[in-house]
Write a protein that holds these residues in place. Structure first.
Motif, PDB file in Angstrom:
ATOM      1  N   GLY A  12       0.794  -1.233   0.000  1.00  0.00           N
ATOM      2  CA  GLY A  12       0.000   0.000   0.000  1.00  0.00           C
ATOM      3  C   GLY A  12       0.819   1.272   0.000  1.00  0.00           C
ATOM      4  N   GLY A  14       5.041   3.259  -0.388  1.00  0.00           N
ATOM      5  CA  GLY A  14       6.485   3.266  -0.604  1.00  0.00           C
ATOM      6  C   GLY A  14       6.987   2.225  -1.593  1.00  0.00           C
ATOM      7  N   ALA A  36      -2.742  -1.151   6.358  1.00  0.00           N
ATOM      8  CA  ALA A  36      -3.295   0.186   6.106  1.00  0.00           C
ATOM      9  C   ALA A  36      -3.794   0.212   4.667  1.00  0.00           C
ATOM     10  CB  ALA A  36      -2.219   1.239   6.326  1.00  0.00           C
ATOM     11  N   CYS A  85       7.487  -7.160   1.756  1.00  0.00           N
ATOM     12  CA  CYS A  85       7.922  -5.765   1.846  1.00  0.00           C
ATOM     13  C   CYS A  85       7.399  -5.071   3.112  1.00  0.00           C
ATOM     14  CB  CYS A  85       7.426  -5.038   0.598  1.00  0.00           C
ATOM     15  SG  CYS A  85       8.227  -3.482   0.316  1.00  0.00           S
ATOM     16  N   SER A 139      15.213  -6.724   2.694  1.00  0.00           N
ATOM     17  CA  SER A 139      16.062  -6.531   3.872  1.00  0.00           C
ATOM     18  C   SER A 139      16.438  -5.047   3.919  1.00  0.00           C
ATOM     19  CB  SER A 139      17.291  -7.453   3.777  1.00  0.00           C
ATOM     20  OG  SER A 139      18.193  -7.216   4.809  1.00  0.00           O
ATOM     21  N   PRO A 183      17.811  -2.410   0.283  1.00  0.00           N
ATOM     22  CA  PRO A 183      17.716  -0.993  -0.100  1.00  0.00           C
ATOM     23  C   PRO A 183      18.600  -0.136   0.793  1.00  0.00           C
ATOM     24  CG  PRO A 183      15.521  -1.972   0.235  1.00  0.00           C
ATOM     25  CD  PRO A 183      16.531  -2.933   0.796  1.00  0.00           C
ATOM     26  N   ILE A 186      16.017   5.202   0.846  1.00  0.00           N
ATOM     27  CA  ILE A 186      15.066   5.319  -0.267  1.00  0.00           C
ATOM     28  C   ILE A 186      13.966   6.310   0.122  1.00  0.00           C
ATOM     29  CG2 ILE A 186      13.492   4.027  -1.793  1.00  0.00           C
ATOM     30  CD1 ILE A 186      16.464   3.053  -1.918  1.00  0.00           C
TER      31      ILE A 186
HETATM   32  P1  NAD Z   1       6.463   2.477   4.043  1.00  0.00           P
HETATM   33  O1  NAD Z   1       6.193   2.834   5.449  1.00  0.00           O
HETATM   34  O2  NAD Z   1       6.217   3.471   2.972  1.00  0.00           O
HETATM   35  O3  NAD Z   1       5.666   1.150   3.660  1.00  0.00           O
HETATM   36  C1  NAD Z   1       5.556   0.072   4.533  1.00  0.00           C
HETATM   37  C2  NAD Z   1       4.225  -0.614   4.265  1.00  0.00           C
HETATM   38  O4  NAD Z   1       4.159  -1.770   5.114  1.00  0.00           O
HETATM   39  C3  NAD Z   1       3.020   0.284   4.624  1.00  0.00           C
HETATM   40  O5  NAD Z   1       2.045   0.203   3.591  1.00  0.00           O
HETATM   41  C4  NAD Z   1       2.498  -0.316   5.909  1.00  0.00           C
HETATM   42  O6  NAD Z   1       1.096  -0.141   6.101  1.00  0.00           O
HETATM   43  C5  NAD Z   1       2.862  -1.798   5.720  1.00  0.00           C
HETATM   44  N1  NAD Z   1       2.953  -2.490   6.983  1.00  0.00           N
HETATM   45  C6  NAD Z   1       3.702  -2.162   8.065  1.00  0.00           C
HETATM   46  N2  NAD Z   1       3.483  -3.016   9.061  1.00  0.00           N
HETATM   47  C7  NAD Z   1       2.582  -3.936   8.589  1.00  0.00           C
HETATM   48  C8  NAD Z   1       1.953  -5.068   9.158  1.00  0.00           C
HETATM   49  N3  NAD Z   1       2.181  -5.437  10.426  1.00  0.00           N
HETATM   50  N4  NAD Z   1       1.109  -5.787   8.401  1.00  0.00           N
HETATM   51  C9  NAD Z   1       0.842  -5.408   7.130  1.00  0.00           C
HETATM   52  N5  NAD Z   1       1.383  -4.339   6.549  1.00  0.00           N
HETATM   53  C10 NAD Z   1       2.245  -3.601   7.275  1.00  0.00           C
HETATM   54  O7  NAD Z   1       7.979   1.998   4.054  1.00  0.00           O
HETATM   55  P2  NAD Z   1       8.992   1.612   2.876  1.00  0.00           P
HETATM   56  O8  NAD Z   1      10.128   2.539   2.994  1.00  0.00           O
HETATM   57  O9  NAD Z   1       8.297   1.432   1.588  1.00  0.00           O
HETATM   58  O10 NAD Z   1       9.499   0.207   3.446  1.00  0.00           O
HETATM   59  C11 NAD Z   1       9.199  -1.023   2.805  1.00  0.00           C
HETATM   60  C12 NAD Z   1      10.230  -2.051   3.231  1.00  0.00           C
HETATM   61  O11 NAD Z   1      11.519  -1.620   2.815  1.00  0.00           O
HETATM   62  C13 NAD Z   1      10.321  -2.237   4.752  1.00  0.00           C
HETATM   63  O12 NAD Z   1      10.523  -3.604   5.028  1.00  0.00           O
HETATM   64  C14 NAD Z   1      11.545  -1.438   5.122  1.00  0.00           C
HETATM   65  O13 NAD Z   1      12.149  -1.918   6.288  1.00  0.00           O
HETATM   66  C15 NAD Z   1      12.403  -1.660   3.891  1.00  0.00           C
HETATM   67  N6  NAD Z   1      13.452  -0.662   3.711  1.00  0.00           N
HETATM   68  C16 NAD Z   1      13.150   0.648   3.471  1.00  0.00           C
HETATM   69  C17 NAD Z   1      14.183   1.552   3.299  1.00  0.00           C
HETATM   70  C18 NAD Z   1      13.937   3.005   3.014  1.00  0.00           C
HETATM   71  O14 NAD Z   1      14.914   3.788   3.014  1.00  0.00           O
HETATM   72  N7  NAD Z   1      12.720   3.442   2.764  1.00  0.00           N
HETATM   73  C19 NAD Z   1      15.518   1.130   3.375  1.00  0.00           C
HETATM   74  C20 NAD Z   1      15.786  -0.207   3.617  1.00  0.00           C
HETATM   75  C21 NAD Z   1      14.742  -1.112   3.773  1.00  0.00           C
END
Ligand code: NAD
Length: 248
Positions: A12, A14, A36, A85, A139, A183, A186
């Motif tokens: 949903g 990112g 969400a 994710c 990861s 990543p 990001i």
């Molecule tokens: P984000 O917050 O935009 O998206 C995360 C999504 O996961 C959201 O839609 C949220 O509702 C969902 N979510 C969270 N907990 C949940 C649960 N218990 N059950 C179901 N859905 C759930 O974040 P993002 O940056 O897109 O992160 C996505 C993945 O990438 C994560 O695992 C994060 O750790 C990883 N990551 C992100 C970055 C970064 O810089 N953004 C860097 C390294 C890793």
């Protein structure tokens, strides 16, 4: 059914939503599992994605029973790709300031959630006698490095690599490939507040050889590549997508 199906947890927002856009553009239909779900319809419409191509299910990935009841609705879709994710990044603080519940919640979502979804996906993959498939675990660069104040996040992201490497061996003979993406920084809602912070910009972005944060689409492109036949001999790997951060 002509279209392949990808299941994307955390689809949903990112990186997950960028994966939805990429896989749809490559002629997949997509199942989003996210807790969400408000506003996803609007995002799909803004991205010109027909709602008929996307099945949205609300669930907490940390709750095995909730996930199982959703997977029970999916076998006819014969999904060949799973992208784990969904994740959270708890606040930054030294280890002794974490309370136990906060630690467990992060492990439940970032690690157990990937195990639960992978277990359900693999069972269905085997039952459907599919010939090829791919699991991507998201990861982090924190899955390879520690950073002060991020013990639980880093621990879960390291653990996801162990899950990836063992799972890859469990299913290699079935042509179900399992890889992890790491990543870097990001631009997503998860990082939006600290990307605006000057101190963070100075400290962290200066350590990234490409001197910029990455885009969610750059992770989605890698996820799609890993699921494609172009990556047919690639399993058990960790692919950093971090602007060179880990190369330093
Ligand atoms: P984000 O917050 O935009 O998206 C995360 C999504 O996961 C959201 O839609 C949220 O509702 C969902 N979510 C969270 N907990 C949940 C649960 N218990 N059950 C179901 N859905 C759930 O974040 P993002 O940056 O897109 O992160 C996505 C993945 O990438 C994560 O695992 C994060 O750790 C990883 N990551 C992100 C970055 C970064 O810089 N953004 C860097 C390294 C890793």
């Amino acid at each position: 059914m002509d279209k392949k199906t990808a299941i994307i947890t955390g689809g949903g927002s990112g990186i997950g939503f960028a994966c939805v856009e990429k896989f749809i553009s490559e002629n997949y239909q997509v199942v989003i599992i996210d807790y969400a779900v408000n506003g996803i319809d609007q995002k799909l419409s803004d991205a010109n994605i027909p709602s008929s191509e996307v099945h949205i299910h609300q669930a907490n990935v940390a709750d095995f029973n909730e996930l199982e009841s959703i997977f029970n609705l999916l076998p006819d879709l014969r999904a060949t790709a799973l992208i784990n994710c969904a994740g959270i990044s708890p606040s930054t603080k030294p280890l002794h300031d974490y309370d136990v519940e906060e630690w467990k919640r992060c492990v439940d979502i970032n690690l157990n959630g990937s195990f639960y979804a992978s277990k359900l996906f693999a069972k269905q993959f085997i039952k459907n006698k599919l010939k090829e498939g791919s699991v991507i675990n998201i990861s982090s660069i924190m899955g390879k490095r520690g950073t002060p104040g991020h013990a639980v996040y880093s621990a879960t992201k390291h653990a996801v690599l162990g899950l990836t490497k063992s799972m890859a061996q469990d299913y290699a003979s079935m042509n179900l490939r399992v890889n992890a993406i790491g990543p870097g920084v990001i631009e997503t809602p998860m990082t939006s507040s600290f990307l605006k912070d000057d101190a963070f910009q100075k400290f962290f972005l200066s350590k990234i050889p490409m001197q910029r944060a990455g885009k969610a689409s750059e992770i989605a492109n890698t996820a799609y590549f890993l699921c494609s036949s172009e990556a047919s001999y690639l399993t058990g790997a960790y692919i950093p997508v971090d602007g060179g951060f880990l190369a330093v």
